[in-house]
Design an enzyme around this catalytic site. Structure first.
Site, PDB file in Angstrom:
ATOM      1  N   HIS A  77      36.066   7.103  14.086  1.00  0.00           N
ATOM      2  CA  HIS A  77      35.029   7.677  14.954  1.00  0.00           C
ATOM      3  C   HIS A  77      35.572   8.881  15.731  1.00  0.00           C
ATOM      4  CE1 HIS A  77      33.195   3.363  15.016  1.00  0.00           C
ATOM      5  NE2 HIS A  77      33.122   3.926  13.829  1.00  0.00           N
ATOM      6  N   HIS A 233      25.279   5.697  11.151  1.00  0.00           N
ATOM      7  CA  HIS A 233      26.665   5.330  11.437  1.00  0.00           C
ATOM      8  C   HIS A 233      27.527   5.398  10.173  1.00  0.00           C
ATOM      9  CE1 HIS A 233      29.975   3.899  13.796  1.00  0.00           C
ATOM     10  NE2 HIS A 233      30.330   3.217  12.719  1.00  0.00           N
ATOM     11  N   ASP A 237      31.024   7.382   9.777  1.00  0.00           N
ATOM     12  CA  ASP A 237      32.266   6.834   9.201  1.00  0.00           C
ATOM     13  C   ASP A 237      32.771   7.714   8.051  1.00  0.00           C
ATOM     14  OD1 ASP A 237      32.516   4.619  10.855  1.00  0.00           O
ATOM     15  OD2 ASP A 237      31.482   3.260   9.469  1.00  0.00           O
ATOM     16  N   HIS A 260      34.826   2.031   4.169  1.00  0.00           N
ATOM     17  CA  HIS A 260      36.095   2.714   4.454  1.00  0.00           C
ATOM     18  C   HIS A 260      37.041   2.744   3.258  1.00  0.00           C
ATOM     19  CE1 HIS A 260      35.060   3.386   8.528  1.00  0.00           C
ATOM     20  NE2 HIS A 260      34.884   2.102   8.771  1.00  0.00           N
TER      21      HIS A 260
HETATM   22 ZN   LIG Z   1      32.331   3.038  12.136  1.00  0.00          ZN
END
Ligand SMILES: [Zn+2]
Length: 303
Positions: A77, A233, A237, A260
């Site tokens: 972030h 969001h 990311d 991720h």
């Molecule tokens: Zn995040």
């Protein structure tokens, strides 16, 4: 031609680590040309961990970096906020392994950067401009980059949850759109996963103050900041994870059900696929067809 940027002055804040629940002091400090973004552990003799794919460590729920067994967790972030504000060079000091979670979004980091101010340096910035598609698929998860004159992101998610069957958004990422439309979007988690995380000693600092928590049918928090806060969001990311390439990317990032692990695997793949991009000093630079067959030097890294 755009020039590299850093902060005008140092700035600090205090927050808690999402997983440890411990208090953390974060300081952002100006840095010189070509320094890049480097984390510095003040509790470990100022040991530095540059924010590059070479230092990628175990990816679980967040993106972690490590060098010589010194780690920095939950970097994405903050990285998203830094690169979207055009900060190329900065020292990120931490007195603990975790970047503070703040409110689960990138908005508090935007305020910090705005308070510190931005300083222009006297050296050109280099962009990594995509000229041929690059992609990775893993089952129904997919991520790709296509040539484009701007950095834009299309993201789609689908989960087995009534609020999240399908959300999709395309956004051209500029400083302004990131601040308005992406930075405030908070991280989210499913209530059924929270207990499992706690049993494993994770998310000890997690609460309704720093994450959207999804119950069986709805959201436990009072309100969402956007109707499609979840997919926004995910874009946040992806922007943060892509920062590990080490250069601003000019291309159209398209991701479906990624996370991720896939974002960061893709960031590493981009640097390997040297035939698929060129360094340019302006986002709208035209890459001559004659240049497409020419081999170019490998990228330099901050470490
Ligand atoms: Zn995040």
């Amino acid at each position: 031609m755009d020039v590299q940027r850093t902060l005008r002055r140092p700035i600090s804040c205090v927050g808690i680590g999402l997983h440890s629940g411990n208090k953390v002091t974060l300081s952002l400090k100006p840095a010189a040309v070509d320094y890049g973004i480097r984390f510095r552990r003040t509790d470990l003799g100022d040991f530095e961990v540059p924010a590059t794919v070479q230092n990628l460590a175990g990816i679980q729920l967040a993106t972690g970096l490590a060098r010589d067994q010194v780690s920095v967790e939950t970097v994405e972030h903050l990285l998203a906020a830094l690169v979207s504000m055009g900060i190329d060079n900065v020292v990120v000091e931490l007195n603990s392994p975790e970047v503070p979670i703040m409110d689960g979004s990138a908005a508090p980091f935007i305020y910090l950067i705005q308070e510190a101010g931005v300083k222009r340096l006297q050296t050109p910035r280099r962009y990594l401009k995509i000229i041929r598609p690059i992609s990775i698929s893993r089952g129904d998860k997919r991520i790709a980059l296509y040539p484009s004159d701007h950095f834009k992101v299309t993201y789609s998610v689908s989960y087995d949850h009534p609020l999240l069957r399908h959300q999709s958004r395309t956004i051209r990422i500029t400083e302004e759109t990131f601040i308005e439309d992406i930075a405030p979007a908070r991280t989210f988690t499913f209530l059924k996963d929270v207990e499992m995380l706690r049993q494993n000693g994770l998310a000890l600092g997690g609460s309704l103050e720093n994450a959207i928590v999804l119950g069986e049918t709805g959201v436990l928090n009072n309100a969402l900041r956007f109707e499609d806060e979840f997919v926004r969001h995910k874009i946040l990311d992806a922007v943060g994870d892509l920062a590990l390439v080490g250069y601003p990317v000019i291309g159209h990032l398209v991701a479906h059900r990624a996370g991720h692990a896939l974002h960061t695997e893709f960031a590493a793949k981009i640097l390997e696929e040297t035939h698929a991009w060129r360094f340019v000093e302006s986002p709208d630079a035209v890459v001559a067809p004659a240049a497409l067959g020419v081999k170019q030097p490998a990228p330099r890294f901050a470490n």
